[in-house]
Scaffold this active site. Structure first.
Site, mmCIF file in Angstrom:
data_model
loop_
_atom_site.group_PDB
_atom_site.id
_atom_site.type_symbol
_atom_site.label_atom_id
_atom_site.label_comp_id
_atom_site.label_asym_id
_atom_site.label_seq_id
_atom_site.Cartn_x
_atom_site.Cartn_y
_atom_site.Cartn_z
ATOM 1 N N LYS A 23 0.835 -1.206 0.000
ATOM 2 C CA LYS A 23 0.000 0.000 0.000
ATOM 3 C C LYS A 23 0.867 1.253 0.000
ATOM 4 C CE LYS A 23 -3.847 -0.201 2.173
ATOM 5 N NZ LYS A 23 -4.857 -0.347 3.238
ATOM 6 N N ARG A 93 -3.524 2.899 8.592
ATOM 7 C CA ARG A 93 -3.842 1.651 7.892
ATOM 8 C C ARG A 93 -2.612 0.750 7.797
ATOM 9 N NH1 ARG A 93 -8.391 2.602 4.006
ATOM 10 N NH2 ARG A 93 -8.939 4.805 4.087
ATOM 11 N N GLY A 102 -8.309 -7.325 4.212
ATOM 12 C CA GLY A 102 -9.178 -7.516 5.366
ATOM 13 C C GLY A 102 -8.559 -8.240 6.543
ATOM 14 N N MET A 104 -5.787 -7.342 8.362
ATOM 15 C CA MET A 104 -5.208 -6.504 9.412
ATOM 16 C C MET A 104 -6.083 -5.274 9.630
ATOM 17 S SD MET A 104 -1.147 -6.981 8.750
ATOM 18 C CE MET A 104 -1.261 -6.573 7.024
ATOM 19 N N ARG A 340 -3.764 -1.379 -6.243
ATOM 20 C CA ARG A 340 -2.956 -2.601 -6.141
ATOM 21 C C ARG A 340 -3.385 -3.521 -7.276
ATOM 22 N NH1 ARG A 340 -5.817 -4.656 -0.538
ATOM 23 N NH2 ARG A 340 -7.912 -4.931 -1.370
ATOM 24 N N HIS A 458 -15.829 -7.828 1.846
ATOM 25 C CA HIS A 458 -14.855 -8.774 2.412
ATOM 26 C C HIS A 458 -15.117 -10.190 1.918
ATOM 27 C CE1 HIS A 458 -13.526 -11.646 5.575
ATOM 28 N NE2 HIS A 458 -12.445 -10.902 5.559
ATOM 29 N N ARG A 620 5.022 -48.727 -7.566
ATOM 30 C CA ARG A 620 5.635 -49.014 -6.262
ATOM 31 C C ARG A 620 5.120 -50.357 -5.753
ATOM 32 N NH1 ARG A 620 4.194 -45.256 -1.192
ATOM 33 N NH2 ARG A 620 2.312 -46.550 -1.200
ATOM 34 N N SER A 768 12.895 -41.795 -6.624
ATOM 35 C CA SER A 768 11.672 -41.008 -6.466
ATOM 36 C C SER A 768 11.589 -40.634 -4.988
ATOM 37 C CB SER A 768 10.446 -41.821 -6.881
ATOM 38 O OG SER A 768 9.288 -41.026 -6.739
ATOM 39 N N ASN A 772 6.535 -37.513 1.800
ATOM 40 C CA ASN A 772 5.617 -37.655 2.941
ATOM 41 C C ASN A 772 6.335 -38.382 4.077
ATOM 42 O OD1 ASN A 772 3.704 -36.533 1.260
ATOM 43 N ND2 ASN A 772 2.687 -38.461 0.807
ATOM 44 N N CYS A 835 7.408 -37.846 -5.484
ATOM 45 C CA CYS A 835 6.047 -38.377 -5.580
ATOM 46 C C CYS A 835 5.237 -38.158 -4.304
ATOM 47 C CB CYS A 835 6.065 -39.858 -5.944
ATOM 48 S SG CYS A 835 6.869 -40.909 -4.717
ATOM 49 N N TYR A 855 11.236 -34.684 -12.782
ATOM 50 C CA TYR A 855 9.774 -34.596 -12.785
ATOM 51 C C TYR A 855 9.250 -34.468 -11.354
ATOM 52 C CZ TYR A 855 9.561 -39.517 -11.301
ATOM 53 O OH TYR A 855 9.707 -40.697 -10.600
#
Length: 878
Positions: A23, A93, A102, A104, A340, A458, A620, A768, A772, A835, A855
């Site tokens: 801003k 502001r 919206g 802050m 903006r 909002h 797998r 690969s 996770n 993966c 990949y």
């Protein structure tokens, strides 16, 4: 040289975004362009960081700078802060470097007290002006009490409602000057009752308390939730903009509004937006009154409208992007308060990017960078079934806030939305209007419906950013929070009833409507062709069924990076054979059971190879611990025992023997193939036979099976299991009398595998990265249980984002990078991919590109997201 913490708007420019916030930088840029901006100053993001470093106090030297620049602002505007005869009132502001609409806090009309109010009125005898002064005063008390002193905004609203009821009016604008004076008195009395002290009257105290409140709002719950969702670092901090007030609530020749240079929902060129006469900015954004369309301003104030149209075009030409602008008209004079790059829907983002290229404003690469990858998600999900939609009758129509289709059960609060969603229910959040505190409920809702507000409210702005269906300004909907119901005419809809929203048309339906898969536009395909032109990273999918494979291929997947074979075992017709294999007491019995599974698994692979039409597939081998395939309840065990010809006691013993204290680190992955090589034999036979069959049908496919051994942590494990695979594969190929190349690789999901990747690469055709498991083993917590305590870590700023959602580049990422470098050292031709779920996260995709993976692989619906993220990574890298 001492740090400079405060800048006049005239001292900055648009390039100083990191220091001045978005801003502040844009205000400075508008001043530089000669636009009508009230001249003020910006307290930098570094001052915010310093505020937190110093224990949430403003350092004396920063206070001195702020005081000095307030004096400079007084000179620029010819008014004096706190002077009753010629007072300067200001807005305070927030303004972070990344747009956080919206999230802050803002305080308007700061500098008012009884003496200043009286001084303002003394210079103007018009009773309407006196009403304006006291309207501004009551607004200031309410905002300051809410934002700075954390008193409930609702209690102030209740006081306003009581005064309106006493007078017998419905609208705030129907209250006269005496009513406004009464509100000021009642507000101050309420403040003293709650706080035990009088409302602060010293403008300087008001200013510093307001600046501190804006700094504090950087750390409020809704801002923290939004930052985590958008990947905005906590360390950035927010700037604070202090700007002289201009008054849209001065009279009927004044007003305020928000407008876009192109439609944020569709991307169609032309001014779109809302404005209100005799109102302040918060009235438009909060959606408290339903505004008029911006085009109507051309009829009410033609000269102002013509000036605004010219400014809007200048700003779009300057920034080369769709602009979201806030403006105020004070007694016929236009002032620009903000510009903006506007938040927009995915469909709008595509249209705008394509149009700007066609107009010669930007090039293809810039266009590709303009669309947020995560936004594409909203294009890929179902729409209402056309036949059902035609047969349905809408109960109400509002303003389309954010496109898409949503069906769910009605809830009336963010808290209830979360509770219902956690139980697996799809919900639609219904509110009079939303406020920033509703963010957690908005995130889990299928759709959002508000009774008031416009396209810039909002609810609409936040929903568009999230890609969530939203209808706003639906005045026929009368919301009753206490009874947890809303009415449309004489029809009542209670919490838990189904409603459906069409965010494209604004229609609301009082029933659950069926949906159909999304149809993608020509804009989508043209844009994605540009993305594919510039990316170097391939994008595969994680798929276990022919249906998922077909969906992923339709979305542009270039193969399968992870086919989890165990997911095929759970179907009713084959789970029995799997269970027979588990309870088998010797190799022969186990092989007999596996022989039943073999043709079924082979058939799955054949179908998937056909859907892939020559694209590669990494398969797998069995990964989860065996106990996952067996029942745990006594009744289920007894039933299964009968099917398998065992006693319940014998089967219970088998189940107990497979029980592990920590199964995710137990007897699973390659460890199963070490203990039971016959499982790997059967799976190898299924893969090779499927490839042979489909290659015979389609020689042009030239299928090269990719067999992946999971959970390897030691080269000898891989050598042991690979020997079984190679022996079996070679025998199958020889028996078929064909030539067939195949590859054996491994998942890198154990830290030790990453550390010894140079050794493992000597036996692996590909790596690969199973991020996770690699994440949970590196962090030392379970992804299934971490959700129970991670919120406390986010609140304490220990983690800023979910490490299972976005790859932890400092820790897990370092292991991945190390494994890539080590693997290439001993096997320069090794193929490298990822993966885990991170394969569809844009920040993680960029990291994968930067470290040289070949990949990424992700769920089917995230394939377009990954394609675009990969293109953006390549363009940025170049």
């Amino acid at each position: 040289m001492a740090n400079k913490y405060v800048y006049l708007f005239s001292e900055g420019d648009g390039s100083m975004r990191n220091l001045l916030g978005g801003k502040g930088a844009n205000l400075a840029e508008m001043v530089r362009l000669g636009m009508p901006v009230p001249q003020g100053f910006t307290v930098t993001t570094e001052a915010c960081t310093r505020y937190y470093d110093d224990g949430q106090v403003i350092a004396p030297e920063i206070e001195a700078e702020i005081t000095h620049f307030m004096q400079e602002t007084e000179k620029l505007n010819g008014k004096n802060f706190g002077d009753p005869k010629n007072p300067l009132l200001v807005s305070v502001r927030s303004g972070a470097r990344a747009s956080m609409p919206g999230m802050m806090d803002t305080i308007l009309n700061l500098g008012l007290n009884d003496e200043v109010a009286a001084g303002l009125i003394a210079g103007n005898s018009d009773p309407k002006f006196a009403r304006f002064v006291y309207d501004s005063y009551r607004r200031f008390i309410q905002m300051f009490s809410d934002v700075v002193m954390e008193l409930s905004k609702k209690n102030f609203e209740d006081i306003i409602e009581a005064v309106k009821e006493k007078k017998g009016v419905e609208q705030d604008v129907d209250l006269d000057v005496d009513d406004m004076k009464e509100l000021v008195a009642r507000f101050k009395a309420y403040y003293k009752d709650e706080k035990g002290v009088d409302f602060p009257t010293d403008p300087k105290e008001q200013l510093f308390e307001a600046i501190k409140a804006v700094f504090r709002s950087w750390d409020n719950p809704r801002a923290n939730v939004y930052r985590r969702q958008e990947g905005i670092p906590y360390s950035w901090g927010t700037a604070v903009n202090v700007q002289p007030m201009v008054f849209g609530n001065l009279n009927l020749n004044s007003g305020t509004g928000v407008a876009f240079t192109r439609d944020p929902a569709t991307g169609v060129p032309g001014l779109y937006g809302d404005y209100l006469i005799n109102a302040q900015g918060e009235d438009v954004v909060a959606g408290v009154r339903t505004p008029s369309p911006i085009s109507q301003l051309g009829e009410e104030m033609p000269e102002v409208y013509a000036q605004f149209v010219k400014i809007a075009q200048t700003l779009e030409d300057h920034y080369k992007d769709m602009q979201d602008m806030e403006f105020t008209i004070e007694n016929g004079t236009l002032y620009m308060l903000q510009t903006r790059n506007g938040k927009r829907t995915a469909a709008s983002a595509l249209r705008i990017a394509l149009d700007l290229v066609a107009e010669g404003v930007i090039d293809e690469k810039t266009a590709v960078l303009r669309v947020e990858p995560k936004q594409l998600d909203s294009l890929l999900h179902p729409q209402f079934d056309a036949k059902a939609l035609k047969a349905a009758s809408p109960i109400a129509k509002g303003i389309p806030g954010s496109p898409g289709a949503a069906t769910g059960r009605v809830v009336f609060s963010a808290e209830e939305a979360k509770i219902w969603a956690d139980k697996g229910e799809k919900v639609v959040l219904v509110r009079k209007e939303t406020c920033p505190d509703d963010i957690t409920g908005m995130q889990v809702s299928e759709g959002i419906l508000t009774a008031v507000g416009g396209k810039a409210s909002h609810a609409a702005v936040v929903a568009r950013g999230m890609g969530t269906c939203c209808v706003v300004g639906c005045s026929a909907v009368k919301v009753n929070y206490e009874d947890k119901q809303f009415t449309v005419g004489d029809k009542v809809y209670k919490e838990g009833d189904y409603v459906s929203l069409d965010g494209t048309s604004g229609q609301v339906y009082g029933e659950a409507l069926p949906t159909v898969p999304a149809t993608l536009s020509d804009d989508f395909y043209k844009f994605m062709a540009w993305a594919d032109k510039y990316r170097t990273l391939k994008v595969r999918t994680n798929a276990d069924t022919p249906r998922d494979t077909a969906q992923a291929v339709a979305f542009g997947a270039e193969g399968i990076g992870l086919c989890r074979t165990e997911h095929m075992f759970f179907e009713a017709e084959r789970i029995k054979a799997v269970r027979e294999m588990i309870v088998a007491q010797d190799v022969d019995a186990r092989k007999k059971a596996l022989a039943k599974i073999l043709p079924l698994q082979q058939g799955d692979f054949e179908e998937m190879y056909r859907e892939l039409a020559g694209r590669p597939m990494t398969i797998r081998f069995l990964d989860p611990p065996l106990h996952e395939f067996l029942p745990t309840q006594p009744a289920e065990i007894a039933e299964l025992a009968g099917d398998l010809g065992l006693t319940a006691e014998a089967l219970t013993q088998v189940v107990s023997s497979l029980h592990e204290l920590n199964p995710m680190m137990g007897h699973r992955g390659c460890r199963l193939a070490v203990s039971y090589p016959e499982i790997a034999e059967m799976q190898t036979q299924a893969v090779i036979r499927a490839a042979v069959v489909v290659n015979r049908e389609h020689p042009e496919y030239n299928i090269v099976p990719e067999i992946m051994i999971p959970l390897v942590g030691e080269i000898k494990e891989l050598q042991y299991v690979k020997k079984t695979v190679v022996t079996t594969a070679d025998a199958e190929i020889a028996a078929a009398g064909v030539e067939l190349a195949y590859q054996v690789g491994t998942m890198i999901e154990i830290p030790r595998a990453a550390l010894t990747a140079d050794e493992i690469a000597q036996e692996a055709a590909f790596f690969s990265f199973g991020t996770n498991d690699l994440t949970q083993m590196t962090f030392g917590f379970s992804r299934d249980d971490a959700g129970t305590f991670l919120d406390a870590y986010y609140d304490a700023k220990i983690y800023e984002e979910d490490p299972f959602g976005t790859l932890d580049q400092n820790g897990v990422g370092k292991l991945v990078k190390m494994a890539v470098e080590l693997g290439k050292k001993t096997n320069p031709k090794i193929k490298l991919g990822i993966c885990g779920e991170h394969g569809g996260d844009p920040a993680s995709v960029e990291f994968c590109h930067n470290i040289g993976l070949h990949y990424v692989s992700c769920s089917p619906f995230r394939v377009p997201v990954a394609r675009l993220a990969a293109a953006q990574a390549a363009i940025k890298g170049a």
